[in-house]
Scaffold this motif. Sequence first.
Motif, PDB file in Angstrom:
ATOM      1  N   ASN A  46      60.358  45.123  39.340  1.00 20.52           N
ATOM      2  CA  ASN A  46      60.928  43.824  38.970  1.00 20.52           C
ATOM      3  C   ASN A  46      60.229  42.677  39.689  1.00 20.52           C
ATOM      4  OD1 ASN A  46      63.129  45.071  37.420  1.00 20.52           O
ATOM      5  ND2 ASN A  46      63.860  45.726  39.415  1.00 20.52           N
ATOM      6  N   PRO A  47      58.917  42.614  39.603  1.00 20.39           N
ATOM      7  CA  PRO A  47      58.224  41.540  40.321  1.00 20.39           C
ATOM      8  C   PRO A  47      58.525  40.184  39.684  1.00 20.39           C
ATOM      9  CG  PRO A  47      56.690  42.682  38.892  1.00 20.39           C
ATOM     10  CD  PRO A  47      57.988  43.443  38.823  1.00 20.39           C
ATOM     11  N   ALA A  48      58.528  39.168  40.525  1.00 17.31           N
ATOM     12  CA  ALA A  48      58.698  37.799  40.042  1.00 17.31           C
ATOM     13  C   ALA A  48      57.318  37.162  39.990  1.00 17.31           C
ATOM     14  CB  ALA A  48      59.608  37.020  40.980  1.00 17.31           C
ATOM     15  N   PHE A  49      56.886  36.775  38.826  1.00 19.48           N
ATOM     16  CA  PHE A  49      55.583  36.145  38.654  1.00 19.48           C
ATOM     17  C   PHE A  49      55.783  34.641  38.477  1.00 19.48           C
ATOM     18  CE2 PHE A  49      54.803  40.512  37.098  1.00 19.48           C
ATOM     19  CZ  PHE A  49      53.822  40.870  37.998  1.00 19.48           C
ATOM     20  N   HIS A  50      56.035  33.956  39.586  1.00 15.20           N
ATOM     21  CA  HIS A  50      56.199  32.505  39.560  1.00 15.20           C
ATOM     22  C   HIS A  50      54.850  31.874  39.233  1.00 15.20           C
ATOM     23  CE1 HIS A  50      60.135  33.073  41.278  1.00 15.20           C
ATOM     24  NE2 HIS A  50      59.611  33.757  42.270  1.00 15.20           N
ATOM     25  N   SER A  51      54.842  30.870  38.363  1.00 11.80           N
ATOM     26  CA  SER A  51      53.574  30.277  37.923  1.00 11.80           C
ATOM     27  C   SER A  51      52.775  29.712  39.091  1.00 11.80           C
ATOM     28  CB  SER A  51      53.813  29.201  36.861  1.00 11.80           C
ATOM     29  OG  SER A  51      54.645  28.185  37.363  1.00 11.80           O
ATOM     30  N   TRP A  52      53.424  29.066  40.054  1.00 13.57           N
ATOM     31  CA  TRP A  52      52.688  28.510  41.190  1.00 13.57           C
ATOM     32  C   TRP A  52      52.051  29.611  42.023  1.00 13.57           C
ATOM     33  CZ3 TRP A  52      54.330  30.157  45.922  1.00 13.57           C
ATOM     34  CH2 TRP A  52      55.628  30.668  46.003  1.00 13.57           C
ATOM     35  N   GLU A  53      52.748  30.742  42.140  1.00 13.42           N
ATOM     36  CA  GLU A  53      52.234  31.861  42.928  1.00 13.42           C
ATOM     37  C   GLU A  53      51.063  32.527  42.208  1.00 13.42           C
ATOM     38  OE1 GLU A  53      54.619  34.845  45.844  1.00 13.42           O
ATOM     39  OE2 GLU A  53      55.314  34.741  43.780  1.00 13.42           O
ATOM     40  N   VAL A  54      51.207  32.729  40.904  1.00 14.97           N
ATOM     41  CA  VAL A  54      50.128  33.316  40.109  1.00 14.97           C
ATOM     42  C   VAL A  54      48.896  32.420  40.179  1.00 14.97           C
ATOM     43  CG1 VAL A  54      49.403  33.962  37.773  1.00 14.97           C
ATOM     44  CG2 VAL A  54      51.680  34.603  38.589  1.00 14.97           C
ATOM     45  N   ASN A  55      49.079  31.109  40.042  1.00 17.69           N
ATOM     46  CA  ASN A  55      47.938  30.183  40.115  1.00 17.69           C
ATOM     47  C   ASN A  55      47.246  30.237  41.470  1.00 17.69           C
ATOM     48  OD1 ASN A  55      48.325  29.357  37.481  1.00 17.69           O
ATOM     49  ND2 ASN A  55      49.637  27.647  38.052  1.00 17.69           N
ATOM     50  N   ASP A  56      48.020  30.344  42.544  1.00 15.89           N
ATOM     51  CA  ASP A  56      47.428  30.465  43.878  1.00 15.89           C
ATOM     52  C   ASP A  56      46.592  31.739  43.992  1.00 15.89           C
ATOM     53  OD1 ASP A  56      48.546  28.090  44.705  1.00 15.89           O
ATOM     54  OD2 ASP A  56      50.125  29.028  45.932  1.00 15.89           O
ATOM     55  N   VAL A  57      47.125  32.838  43.477  1.00 20.08           N
ATOM     56  CA  VAL A  57      46.403  34.112  43.539  1.00 20.08           C
ATOM     57  C   VAL A  57      45.144  34.048  42.669  1.00 20.08           C
ATOM     58  CG1 VAL A  57      46.531  36.561  42.930  1.00 20.08           C
ATOM     59  CG2 VAL A  57      48.428  35.483  44.129  1.00 20.08           C
ATOM     60  N   LEU A  58      45.227  33.441  41.507  1.00 20.56           N
ATOM     61  CA  LEU A  58      44.052  33.334  40.634  1.00 20.56           C
ATOM     62  C   LEU A  58      42.952  32.502  41.294  1.00 20.56           C
ATOM     63  CD1 LEU A  58      45.713  32.913  37.126  1.00 20.56           C
ATOM     64  CD2 LEU A  58      44.537  34.928  38.036  1.00 20.56           C
ATOM     65  N   THR A  59      43.332  31.451  42.002  1.00 24.36           N
ATOM     66  CA  THR A  59      42.343  30.647  42.733  1.00 24.36           C
ATOM     67  C   THR A  59      41.660  31.502  43.793  1.00 24.36           C
ATOM     68  OG1 THR A  59      43.585  28.622  42.337  1.00 24.36           O
ATOM     69  CG2 THR A  59      42.014  28.600  44.164  1.00 24.36           C
ATOM     70  N   LYS A  60      42.448  32.256  44.538  1.00 22.42           N
ATOM     71  CA  LYS A  60      41.884  33.132  45.574  1.00 22.42           C
ATOM     72  C   LYS A  60      41.010  34.210  44.940  1.00 22.42           C
ATOM     73  CE  LYS A  60      42.695  35.805  49.674  1.00 22.42           C
ATOM     74  NZ  LYS A  60      41.331  36.188  49.694  1.00 22.42           N
ATOM     75  N   MET A  61      41.456  34.757  43.815  1.00 25.15           N
ATOM     76  CA  MET A  61      40.647  35.777  43.125  1.00 25.15           C
ATOM     77  C   MET A  61      39.295  35.209  42.713  1.00 25.15           C
ATOM     78  SD  MET A  61      43.306  37.921  40.724  1.00 25.15           S
ATOM     79  CE  MET A  61      41.980  38.710  39.841  1.00 25.15           C
ATOM     80  N   LEU A 102      42.619  33.241  31.530  1.00 23.65           N
ATOM     81  CA  LEU A 102      43.466  33.847  30.509  1.00 23.65           C
ATOM     82  C   LEU A 102      44.698  34.530  31.109  1.00 23.65           C
ATOM     83  CD1 LEU A 102      40.667  35.494  28.321  1.00 23.65           C
ATOM     84  CD2 LEU A 102      41.789  33.284  27.979  1.00 23.65           C
ATOM     85  N   LEU A 103      44.680  34.743  32.425  1.00 22.52           N
ATOM     86  CA  LEU A 103      45.795  35.431  33.077  1.00 22.52           C
ATOM     87  C   LEU A 103      46.914  34.456  33.409  1.00 22.52           C
ATOM     88  CD1 LEU A 103      43.896  37.795  35.529  1.00 22.52           C
ATOM     89  CD2 LEU A 103      44.971  38.383  33.364  1.00 22.52           C
ATOM     90  N   ASN A 104      48.135  34.967  33.314  1.00 25.76           N
ATOM     91  CA  ASN A 104      49.315  34.197  33.708  1.00 25.76           C
ATOM     92  C   ASN A 104      50.446  35.169  34.016  1.00 25.76           C
ATOM     93  OD1 ASN A 104      50.696  34.898  31.257  1.00 25.76           O
ATOM     94  ND2 ASN A 104      49.540  33.298  30.199  1.00 25.76           N
ATOM     95  N   GLY A 105      51.566  34.653  34.423  1.00 24.22           N
ATOM     96  CA  GLY A 105      52.700  35.489  34.787  1.00 24.22           C
ATOM     97  C   GLY A 105      53.204  36.354  33.653  1.00 24.22           C
ATOM     98  N   ASP A 106      53.172  35.840  32.431  1.00 26.06           N
ATOM     99  CA  ASP A 106      53.648  36.627  31.287  1.00 26.06           C
ATOM    100  C   ASP A 106      52.760  37.852  31.053  1.00 26.06           C
ATOM    101  OD1 ASP A 106      55.715  34.837  30.857  1.00 26.06           O
ATOM    102  OD2 ASP A 106      54.603  33.687  29.352  1.00 26.06           O
ATOM    103  N   ILE A 107      51.445  37.679  31.187  1.00 26.34           N
ATOM    104  CA  ILE A 107      50.532  38.807  30.998  1.00 26.34           C
ATOM    105  C   ILE A 107      50.735  39.837  32.105  1.00 26.34           C
ATOM    106  CG2 ILE A 107      48.090  39.474  31.069  1.00 26.34           C
ATOM    107  CD1 ILE A 107      47.524  36.929  29.447  1.00 26.34           C
TER     108      ILE A 107
END
Length: 157
Positions: A46-61, A102-107
């Motif tokens: 049940n992970p929570a994929f908050h958009s701000w958190e996903v964006n931070d991780v994508l920047t780091k990636m 192309l990645l986001n919390g929904d994906i």
Amino acid sequence: MPWLQIEAIGAQSHAAASREQMAYWLDGLKVNLPQMVELLVDNAMNPAFHSWEVNDVLTKMGDDIKEAGQNPHHVLIESMHKVAFQGPLGMPLVCPEGQLGLLNGDICAEFVAGNYTAPRIVLGASGVSQAVLQAVAEPLLGSLPAAPASALPPSVY
């Protein structure tokens, strides 16, 4: 917050990924097994994929991908897999930089729902009997959905 609950029972959390598996584990005392299994299952399923958190991780990636592209060892291993395997094992270990947008919390949530299913998960523990682990895990994982076999063809070497 999950990490506060993990710290409250004196456990440590870890995660690792490779081409063929993802692993999540907690290190802690055996007396905390029920809480650790509950936290582990909840965080994985049940992970929570908050958009701000996903964006931070994508920047780091993006930064990590650029750095890996300059690492000869990483480039060699990726190139060897691409040449050696036809199929899923020949695919890159990390998302190509051009596809990060192309990645986001929904994906990410779709990935978890489609891949973290009954026939694809293993739960193990060290220092406890299988019967004890099963008694703790059954209520948490007993209703986990089954998924059809992967539509991807097997990798050919």
